[in-house]
Write an enzyme that holds these catalytic residues in place. Structure first.
Site, PDB file in Angstrom:
ATOM      1  N   HIS A   1       0.848  -1.188   0.000  1.00  7.90           N
ATOM      2  CA  HIS A   1       0.000   0.000   0.000  1.00  7.90           C
ATOM      3  C   HIS A   1       0.889   1.245   0.000  1.00  7.90           C
ATOM      4  CE1 HIS A   1      -4.143  -1.585   0.931  1.00  7.90           C
ATOM      5  NE2 HIS A   1      -3.393  -2.659   0.950  1.00  7.90           N
TER       6      HIS A   1
ATOM      7  N   HIS B   1      -7.401  -2.377   6.888  1.00 10.32           N
ATOM      8  CA  HIS B   1      -8.291  -3.535   6.844  1.00 10.32           C
ATOM      9  C   HIS B   1      -8.758  -3.901   8.247  1.00 10.32           C
ATOM     10  CE1 HIS B   1      -5.434  -3.790   3.513  1.00 10.32           C
ATOM     11  NE2 HIS B   1      -6.362  -4.411   2.822  1.00 10.32           N
TER      12      HIS B   1
ATOM     13  N   TYR C   1      -8.651  -6.709   9.593  1.00 12.66           N
ATOM     14  CA  TYR C   1      -7.745  -7.666  10.243  1.00 12.66           C
ATOM     15  C   TYR C   1      -6.521  -7.003  10.885  1.00 12.66           C
ATOM     16  CZ  TYR C   1      -5.078  -7.392   5.821  1.00 12.66           C
ATOM     17  OH  TYR C   1      -4.390  -6.943   4.732  1.00 12.66           O
ATOM     18  N   GLU C   2      -6.285  -5.715  10.605  1.00 13.82           N
ATOM     19  CA  GLU C   2      -5.091  -5.087  11.183  1.00 13.82           C
ATOM     20  C   GLU C   2      -5.253  -4.830  12.676  1.00 13.82           C
ATOM     21  OE1 GLU C   2      -3.272  -1.988   8.608  1.00 13.82           O
ATOM     22  OE2 GLU C   2      -4.749  -2.684   7.147  1.00 13.82           O
TER      23      GLU C   2
ATOM     24  N   ALA D   1      -7.503  -6.215  -4.290  1.00 10.47           N
ATOM     25  CA  ALA D   1      -6.987  -7.458  -4.862  1.00 10.47           C
ATOM     26  C   ALA D   1      -7.869  -8.578  -4.343  1.00 10.47           C
ATOM     27  CB  ALA D   1      -5.544  -7.665  -4.426  1.00 10.47           C
TER      28      ALA D   1
ATOM     29  N   SER E   1     -11.435  -6.911   2.143  1.00 12.84           N
ATOM     30  CA  SER E   1     -11.654  -5.459   2.308  1.00 12.84           C
ATOM     31  C   SER E   1     -12.971  -5.036   1.668  1.00 12.84           C
ATOM     32  CB  SER E   1     -10.495  -4.687   1.667  1.00 12.84           C
ATOM     33  OG  SER E   1     -10.543  -4.823   0.256  1.00 12.84           O
TER      34      SER E   1
ATOM     35  N   ASN F   1      -5.204 -14.164  -7.968  1.00  8.45           N
ATOM     36  CA  ASN F   1      -5.016 -15.622  -7.834  1.00  8.45           C
ATOM     37  C   ASN F   1      -6.363 -16.320  -7.960  1.00  8.45           C
ATOM     38  OD1 ASN F   1      -5.138 -14.212  -4.983  1.00  8.45           O
ATOM     39  ND2 ASN F   1      -6.053 -16.244  -4.720  1.00  8.45           N
TER      40      ASN F   1
HETATM   41  N1  HPA Z   1      -8.509 -14.438  -0.602  1.00 12.82           N
HETATM   42  C1  HPA Z   1      -8.674 -13.336   0.142  1.00 12.82           C
HETATM   43  N2  HPA Z   1      -8.117 -12.183  -0.155  1.00 12.82           N
HETATM   44  C2  HPA Z   1      -7.354 -12.112  -1.249  1.00 12.82           C
HETATM   45  C3  HPA Z   1      -7.149 -13.218  -2.074  1.00 12.82           C
HETATM   46  C4  HPA Z   1      -7.753 -14.454  -1.730  1.00 12.82           C
HETATM   47  O1  HPA Z   1      -7.612 -15.495  -2.410  1.00 12.82           O
HETATM   48  N3  HPA Z   1      -6.334 -12.807  -3.079  1.00 12.82           N
HETATM   49  C5  HPA Z   1      -6.088 -11.493  -2.870  1.00 12.82           C
HETATM   50  N4  HPA Z   1      -6.699 -11.056  -1.761  1.00 12.82           N
END
Ligand code: HPA
Length: 273
Positions: free
Chosen positions: A66, A88, A90-91, A118, A214, A237
């Site tokens: 970031h 986020h 989770y932070e 992402a 997020s 991914n």
């Molecule tokens: N899962 C959750 N968050 C993500 C992923 C994922 O596969 N890829 C990028 N951010």
């Protein structure tokens, strides 16, 4: 008063005044929030860049990938505010972490917000490097940034939370750039651990096309504040269990540039009058 005590008292209006002092008072109508590995676009803002640590209450620079700064100026010919990164859930366990930054954007005059992130894909025809416009989302975390809010405004309608008008404009921008823009449902998983393959199978059955950590709390906060909002995922991914590739934050950051170039073109075109 100590500096931290002074900072703790800042309201959105006070933060907006600080930003005005650096960036000028010309209103900003549109804002972007950039996700993991996508923060580079903030550098393309022709104007001023204010580090988050000069804006108390803006996100900590907690997640690598970031760019912790606010850019105010022209992008694609439109005056924008661009947040190079977000906080986020989770932070620090705070689903409302982005409330003050969004309130500050509103105080600057922002009415339209574009979120980016992402995400992992659950659709075979949406491989890494693809862009997905969110048609809707599933709050798979069960968390909500408005828990504890006292006013009746907390009962935010979430039908068409993802603005049909903004989505149409983003679709048109992608079309003009000849960039494929998938559309689908994004599920918010709290993170920071990634999902298990069984969780991904479950989320798929529930109707999600992509998964990430997020965006959903920010969509809820944006609607609470009356901002028009839309979001785009950069697929980094295939979600857990759907490919042999090992999922990691390093992999997310390595793959984000694939889609980030396309995302930058779509957003710049969207901002071109
Ligand atoms: N899962 C959750 N968050 C993500 C992923 C994922 O596969 N890829 C990028 N951010």
């Amino acid at each position: 008063m100590s500096k931290s005590a002074e900072n703790a008292l800042l309201t959105a209006e006070a933060l907006a005044a600080r930003i005005h002092a650096v960036a000028g008072t010309e209103p900003v109508g549109t804002a972007l929030i950039l996700g993991s590995g996508l923060g580079g676009l903030v550098e393309q803002v022709a104007g001023v860049h204010i580090p988050y640590d000069e804006l108390p209450g803006f996100p900590h620079a907690g997640v690598s990938g970031h760019s912790p700064k606010l850019g105010i100026g022209l992008l694609g010919g439109t005056r924008v505010a661009v947040l190079g990164g977000r906080e986020h859930y989770y932070e620090r366990g705070n689903p409302a972490a982005m409330r003050l930054p969004l309130e500050t954007l509103k105080a600057l005059g922002v009415t339209r917000l574009i979120l980016t992130n992402a995400a992992g894909s659950m659709q075979p025809d949406m491989p890494p490097g693809s862009l997905m416009l969110l048609s809707d989302h599933i709050n798979f975390s069960g968390l909500n940034p408005l828990i504890g809010e006292k006013t009746e405004a907390r009962f935010v309608p979430m039908t068409e939370a993802h603005s049909p008008a903004l989505r149409a404009a983003l679709r048109a921008a992608a079309g003009a750039e000849q960039i494929a823009l998938h559309e689908g449902v994004y599920a918010w998983y709290s993170g920071p651990s990634f999902e298990t393959p069984a969780e991904i199978r479950a989320i798929r059955i529930l109707g999600a096309d992509a998964v990430g950590m997020s965006t959903v709390p920010e969509v809820i906060l944006a609607r609470f504040l009356g901002l028009e909002v839309a979001a785009i995922s950069v697929i980094t991914n295939m979600a857990a269990g759907l490919s042999d590739e090992r999922i990691s934050h390093e992999h997310t950051k390595a793959m984000a540039p694939l889609g980030a170039v396309k995302l930058a073109r779509v957003l710049t075109r969207f901002l071109t009058p």
